[in-house]
Design a protein around this motif. Structure first.
Motif, PDB file in Angstrom:
ATOM      1  N   GLU A 157       4.576  -6.557   0.623  1.00  0.00           N
ATOM      2  CA  GLU A 157       4.609  -5.885  -1.224  1.00  0.00           C
ATOM      3  C   GLU A 157       5.831  -6.355  -1.978  1.00  0.00           C
ATOM      4  OE1 GLU A 157       0.259  -5.489  -3.074  1.00  0.00           O
ATOM      5  OE2 GLU A 157       1.091  -3.659  -2.009  1.00  0.00           O
ATOM      6  N   VAL A 158       7.018  -4.811  -1.029  1.00  0.00           N
ATOM      7  CA  VAL A 158       8.476  -5.113  -1.685  1.00  0.00           C
ATOM      8  C   VAL A 158       8.957  -6.513  -1.239  1.00  0.00           C
ATOM      9  CG1 VAL A 158      10.841  -4.011  -1.356  1.00  0.00           C
ATOM     10  CG2 VAL A 158       8.501  -2.717  -1.045  1.00  0.00           C
ATOM     11  N   GLN A 159       8.382  -6.986  -0.158  1.00  0.00           N
ATOM     12  CA  GLN A 159       9.423  -8.278   0.646  1.00  0.00           C
ATOM     13  C   GLN A 159       9.283  -9.415  -0.697  1.00  0.00           C
ATOM     14  OE1 GLN A 159       8.423  -7.902   4.624  1.00  0.00           O
ATOM     15  NE2 GLN A 159       9.616  -6.257   4.965  1.00  0.00           N
ATOM     16  N   GLU A 160       8.162  -9.184  -0.479  1.00  0.00           N
ATOM     17  CA  GLU A 160       7.777  -9.637  -2.014  1.00  0.00           C
ATOM     18  C   GLU A 160       8.424 -10.493  -2.837  1.00  0.00           C
ATOM     19  OE1 GLU A 160       5.815 -13.852  -3.888  1.00  0.00           O
ATOM     20  OE2 GLU A 160       6.090 -13.026  -0.697  1.00  0.00           O
ATOM     21  N   ILE A 161       8.388  -9.002  -3.732  1.00  0.00           N
ATOM     22  CA  ILE A 161       9.812  -9.274  -5.000  1.00  0.00           C
ATOM     23  C   ILE A 161      11.143  -9.204  -4.635  1.00  0.00           C
ATOM     24  CG2 ILE A 161      10.566  -6.927  -5.930  1.00  0.00           C
ATOM     25  CD1 ILE A 161       8.108  -5.613  -5.714  1.00  0.00           C
ATOM     26  N   LEU A 162      11.422  -8.477  -3.418  1.00  0.00           N
ATOM     27  CA  LEU A 162      12.803  -9.725  -3.174  1.00  0.00           C
ATOM     28  C   LEU A 162      12.737 -10.759  -3.075  1.00  0.00           C
ATOM     29  CD1 LEU A 162      14.327  -6.125  -0.475  1.00  0.00           C
ATOM     30  CD2 LEU A 162      14.020  -5.931  -3.407  1.00  0.00           C
ATOM     31  N   ARG A 163      11.825 -11.364  -2.254  1.00  0.00           N
ATOM     32  CA  ARG A 163      11.437 -12.777  -2.610  1.00  0.00           C
ATOM     33  C   ARG A 163      12.036 -13.495  -3.975  1.00  0.00           C
ATOM     34  NH1 ARG A 163       8.631 -12.201   2.502  1.00  0.00           N
ATOM     35  NH2 ARG A 163       6.767 -12.515   0.763  1.00  0.00           N
TER      36      ARG A 163
END
Length: 202
Positions: A157-163
């Motif tokens: 979920e963090v990586q989705e935010i960063l994308r």
């Protein structure tokens, strides 16, 4: 890591940075500012580097119970992002005055602290480097894990935010650094797709 001339700014700033890991975030952002300055020689290190040390001091003036609800996926108080900028400018002016910075230099530093979160477009090259340095911390492993702990979400979920954050970076080098860190983080999360027995502790 800190330039000799920035140590006094850091020491004066530290008492304002004991909120939501801002002291650690600030040092990572300072590192990235130095990296970007190597690629953008027309930017002014004497503006960008003090500004990055001072940029988040204003969170100290925000009620602690509201800080983590002022940004991110659980945001309830978006207006406090603007308030922390205003408070940060006031703190920066006082610190820079106490340290003997000229009014002219202090004004330029404060101009990019003001609006570093709430304005999206680059108002100057110095401004773009400050904004990108601030964001690049989030793409580091330290940033990933900190965001995960703040909001009790998975690293995916963090990586989705960063994308979703990636297109908001303003410099080509900032985008490159961010995308590289994101790809490395995603690779680590997906190793088991390629190596089924890989250790989760790696």
């Amino acid at each position: 890591m800190l330039r000799e001339q920035d140590i006094n700014v850091w020491e004066a700033t530290r008492p304002f940075l004991d909120v939501r890991s801002n002291d650690e975030h600030t040092l990572f952002s300072y590192y990235w500012a130095k990296q970007l300055l190597d690629f953008y020689p027309d930017a002014d290190a004497d503006i960008v580097l003090p500004a990055i040390l001072l940029h988040d001091t204003g969170w100290k003036k925000i009620p602690i119970e509201k800080v983590l609800e002022s940004f991110g996926p659980k945001m309830k108080y978006p207006e406090l992002r603007r308030q922390h900028e205003v408070e940060g400018v006031a703190i920066a002016k006082q610190i820079l005055s106490d340290l003997g910075y000229s009014e002219h230099l202090s004004k330029q530093i404060c101009e990019i602290i003001d609006g570093h979160d709430t304005t999206k477009e680059a108002r100057s090259l110095n401004d773009s480097l400050l904004k990108d340095s601030d964001k690049l911390w989030r793409f580091t492993r330290h940033g990933n894990e900190t965001i995960q702990s703040w909001f009790d979400i998975s690293l995916s979920e963090v990586q989705e935010i960063l994308r979703n954050l990636l297109p908001t970076l303003l410099t080509e080098k900032g985008k490159l650094f961010a995308s590289q860190m994101l790809e490395i983080a995603e690779l680590k999360e997906n190793l088991t797709k390629y190596i089924p027995n890989v250790s989760a502790e790696r």
